[in-house]
Design an enzyme around this catalytic site. Structure first.
Site, PDB file in Angstrom:
ATOM      1  N   LEU A 100       0.446  -0.608  -0.079  1.00 53.92           N
ATOM      2  CA  LEU A 100      -0.198   0.297   0.102  1.00 53.92           C
ATOM      3  C   LEU A 100       1.080   1.426   0.201  1.00 53.92           C
ATOM      4  O   LEU A 100       1.802   1.601   0.383  1.00 53.92           O
ATOM      5  CB  LEU A 100      -0.998   0.124   1.261  1.00 53.92           C
ATOM      6  CG  LEU A 100      -1.870  -0.891   1.178  1.00 53.92           C
ATOM      7  CD1 LEU A 100      -3.005  -0.905   2.708  1.00 53.92           C
ATOM      8  CD2 LEU A 100      -2.581  -1.514   0.089  1.00 53.92           C
ATOM      9  N   ASP A 101       0.844   2.289  -0.648  1.00 56.54           N
ATOM     10  CA  ASP A 101       1.064   4.011  -0.304  1.00 56.54           C
ATOM     11  C   ASP A 101       1.039   4.204   0.939  1.00 56.54           C
ATOM     12  O   ASP A 101       0.250   3.897   1.643  1.00 56.54           O
ATOM     13  CB  ASP A 101       0.564   4.560  -0.920  1.00 56.54           C
ATOM     14  CG  ASP A 101       0.048   4.325  -2.873  1.00 56.54           C
ATOM     15  OD1 ASP A 101       1.349   3.669  -3.738  1.00 56.54           O
ATOM     16  OD2 ASP A 101      -0.720   4.799  -3.834  1.00 56.54           O
ATOM     17  N   ILE A 102       2.126   5.212   0.769  1.00 61.81           N
ATOM     18  CA  ILE A 102       2.203   5.828   2.277  1.00 61.81           C
ATOM     19  C   ILE A 102       1.092   6.007   2.658  1.00 61.81           C
ATOM     20  O   ILE A 102       0.709   6.088   4.187  1.00 61.81           O
ATOM     21  CB  ILE A 102       3.635   6.315   2.494  1.00 61.81           C
ATOM     22  CG1 ILE A 102       3.962   6.939   3.459  1.00 61.81           C
ATOM     23  CG2 ILE A 102       3.451   7.916   1.322  1.00 61.81           C
ATOM     24  CD1 ILE A 102       5.370   7.093   3.657  1.00 61.81           C
ATOM     25  N   HIS A 183      -0.371   2.336  -8.752  1.00 60.57           N
ATOM     26  CA  HIS A 183      -1.109   3.951  -8.073  1.00 60.57           C
ATOM     27  C   HIS A 183      -2.278   3.521  -8.853  1.00 60.57           C
ATOM     28  O   HIS A 183      -3.404   4.303  -9.090  1.00 60.57           O
ATOM     29  CB  HIS A 183      -0.818   4.735  -8.595  1.00 60.57           C
ATOM     30  CG  HIS A 183       0.728   5.627  -8.199  1.00 60.57           C
ATOM     31  ND1 HIS A 183       0.721   4.922  -6.285  1.00 60.57           N
ATOM     32  CD2 HIS A 183       1.713   5.611  -8.105  1.00 60.57           C
ATOM     33  CE1 HIS A 183       1.873   5.412  -5.722  1.00 60.57           C
ATOM     34  NE2 HIS A 183       2.671   5.939  -6.914  1.00 60.57           N
TER      35      HIS A 183
END
Length: 230
Positions: A100-102, A183
């Protein structure tokens, strides 16, 4: 195998720490104290540290509620990682099945079972992932149909695979996708002229994020949850 190597592989002790423990007579092999950390041991030998038997841990399967600000990596020079949230021995041997992205929260799975992880991340396996998204703008009434047909993303040669969009409120949705492009969720909404303000993963395959887990908390998966990935 050398004693210091064998002990360090199944504990958080470095080889230097093992040498100190051996000199302090904290290590036994087959009930005999061994003070030489360089001693050779066999796979069948019973090694104990402070009276507790040491053995190679079996495969581990962990569910983590990822909070904001943590990166899905084993090491990072600028940000804390999801491994920093774990209080487990040899956590460096774990890898992340679905990153997962930050700035994205929610379900992250960690394991040291490579085949199990591959069944989650490989494009050849159908493993849906469900996200809650809070959007900057009201979602169009025809958005669900567009997602079902697939979305053209910038610099991509193919549409996304059909995705299921459930409109919860004017600018809140639940999206289920069956692939994991870079993304992807944010880019899909951007392709429709919208922007994701908040993104939270709720489900991977049949594994749902435990509602009792607060951000930063984790637990081991149940046998049923592990078996659901096949």
């Amino acid at each position: 195998m050398r004693l210091d190597k064998a002990v360090s592989q199944v504990t958080d002790l470095s080889r230097s720490d093992v040498k100190k423990a051996a000199r302090a007579e904290r290590i036994t092999v087959n009930d005999l104290v061994v003070t030489d950390a360089a001693a050779q041991i066999a796979d069948s030998d019973l090694v104990c540290l402070d009276g507790e038997p040491l053995q190679e841990p079996g495969p581990r399967y962990i569910m983590l509620h990822k909070p904001l600000g943590y990166v899905s990596a084993t090491k990072d020079s600028e940000h804390p990682t999801v491994l920093d949230l774990l209080d487990e021995p040899n956590k460096h041997k774990l890898h992340i099945a679905g990153r997962l992205d930050i700035d994205t929260t929610g379900l992250v799975l960690l394991t040291d079972d490579g085949q199990w992880s591959h069944r989650i991340t490989s494009p050849r396996h159908h493993c849906d992932k469900t996200y809650y998204a809070h959007l900057a703008e009201r979602i169009g009434d025809d958005a669900a149909e567009k997602f079902a047909r697939g979305i053209w993303l910038d610099n991509e040669k193919k549409r996304t695979k059909p995705a299921k969009l459930e409109i919860l409120y004017a600018n809140e949705v639940r999206l289920t996708i069956g692939e994991g492009r870079y993304h992807q969720v944010k880019r899909m909404f951007a392709a429709l002229g919208n922007r994701v303000l908040e993104l939270h993963r709720e489900r991977i395959g049949d594994i749902l994020l435990d509602e009792e887990l607060e951000p930063g908390d984790y637990r081991f998966l149940t046998a049923e949850e592990i078996a659901s990935v096949h």
